[in-house]
Design an enzyme around this catalytic site. Structure first.
Site, PDB file in Angstrom:
ATOM      1  N   LYS A   1       3.298  10.229  -7.276  1.00 13.00           N
ATOM      2  CA  LYS A   1       2.921   9.028  -8.034  1.00 13.00           C
ATOM      3  C   LYS A   1       1.515   9.189  -8.597  1.00 13.00           C
ATOM      4  CE  LYS A   1       6.118   6.099  -5.463  1.00 13.00           C
ATOM      5  NZ  LYS A   1       6.352   5.064  -4.433  1.00 13.00           N
TER       6      LYS A   1
ATOM      7  N   GLN B   1       2.744   2.217  -0.049  1.00  9.93           N
ATOM      8  CA  GLN B   1       3.976   2.959   0.208  1.00  9.93           C
ATOM      9  C   GLN B   1       4.655   2.450   1.479  1.00  9.93           C
ATOM     10  OE1 GLN B   1       5.274   5.078  -1.916  1.00  9.93           O
ATOM     11  NE2 GLN B   1       6.946   5.884  -0.683  1.00  9.93           N
TER      12      GLN B   1
ATOM     13  N   ASP C   1       5.024  -2.590  -7.875  1.00 10.02           N
ATOM     14  CA  ASP C   1       6.339  -2.404  -7.250  1.00 10.02           C
ATOM     15  C   ASP C   1       7.260  -3.591  -7.526  1.00 10.02           C
ATOM     16  OD1 ASP C   1       6.945  -0.050  -5.837  1.00 10.02           O
ATOM     17  OD2 ASP C   1       5.651  -0.617  -4.155  1.00 10.02           O
TER      18      ASP C   1
END
Ligand code: GUN
Length: 288
Positions: A53, A97, A120
């Protein structure tokens, strides 16, 4: 034979769009969009994902940062970091995460992220915005699925869409996105009676359950668009989706492979979300 929707190639198109958008944003605002990824602990898969990422962000001109905390970090310290990133004007996107170590409650951390930096799309406010038709940050995998469906050329208005799986991060948001495009949407799941018959109604079938080869060829309406979100290890150790690929390819009009379908789209959509968040934050500053 189905047309295979090439996620790698389509993700590369999305990245090219993001690169152009990042360049435009950077010259307009004198700063690059910023994405900070937080990893708590050493989970090997998460280490790989978060590095990807950060690297992908940098490749697109985004100011990507990876912050790593030890596995035993107390929840209060993770929350304090999130608060600091919320206040940092150079940070447009925050991604913590998952999974988190057991002493850190996922719900508390997700709730602490500024919804306008929630790239997200996991915050309840963004789920609510999506469900009510307001501008929202939308989870990356569902966004990637919608892009793949768009590439198939299928007309969604009036179409029958069936989503198998009802998770908060995939099934439910995909259903909302399909509904917003005027599809007639069914969310099926493990308690659904006669799942094969429900799937056979689908002009667009999205499988997001995490069971290898669950969807058989004869569950698919001839010509349907089939999006396979599953990533499972088969008996032979190979990656397989939720859809029995070879059978499905005989019936579907368009089909995503595993690997190389939905997977590559997810990071590309994270980068797109970072630009979306950065633009929205700059627009809000102008209004203030
Ligand atoms: N872990 C596995 N996939 C994801 C994701 O999309 N976002 C976050 N935050 N954690 C993950």
């Amino acid at each position: 034979m189905a047309n295979i929707l090439d996620g790698k190639a389509i993700a590369e198109k999305v990245r090219a769009e993001v690169r152009a958008d990042v360049a435009g944003f950077t010259s307009a605002h004198g700063r690059a969009p910023g994405l900070t990824v937080v990893l708590v602990g050493e989970d090997p898969a998460s280490v790989v994902y978060t590095r990807n990422k950060e690297r992908s962000a940098k490749e697109c001109g985004i100011a990507g940062t990876l912050i790593r905390l030890p596995a035993e970090t107390p929840e209060a310290e993770v929350l304090a970091l999130v608060e600091r990133l919320n206040r940092d004007d150079a940070v447009d996107g925050i991604l913590v995460q998952l999974p988190l170590p057991k002493q850190v409650r996922e719900a508390e951390v997700l709730r602490a992220i500024d919804p306008d930096k929630d790239v997200d799309g996991f915050h309840a406010l963004n789920a609510g915005r999506l469900a009510t038709g307001h501008p929202a940050l939308v989870p990356c995998t569902p966004l990637g699925c919608m892009r793949l469906i768009a590439e198939s050329g299928v007309e969604l208005a009036g179409a029958r869409a069936v989503v198998v799986g009802r998770s908060n991060i995939v099934g439910k948001p995909i259903a909302q996105l399909l509904l917003a495009k005027h599809a007639t949407v069914t969310i099926a799941h493990s308690r659904t009676r006669d799942l094969p018959a429900v799937c056979r109604e689908a002009d667009v079938l999205v499988a997001a359950v995490g069971r290898a080869n669950l969807v058989r060829g004869d569950w698919i309406k001839p010509g349907a668009v089939v999006i396979d979100v599953g990533i499972n290890r088969g008996a032979d150790g190979k990656l397989v989706g939720d859809v029995a690929f070879a059978e499905a390819a005989e019936r579907a009009g368009h089909l995503t492979p595993v690997p190389g379908g939905v997977g590559p789209m997810t990071i590309a959509c994270l980068l797109a979300n970072t630009v979306t968040a950065a633009r929205a934050r700059e627009a809000a500053k102008r209004r203030a």
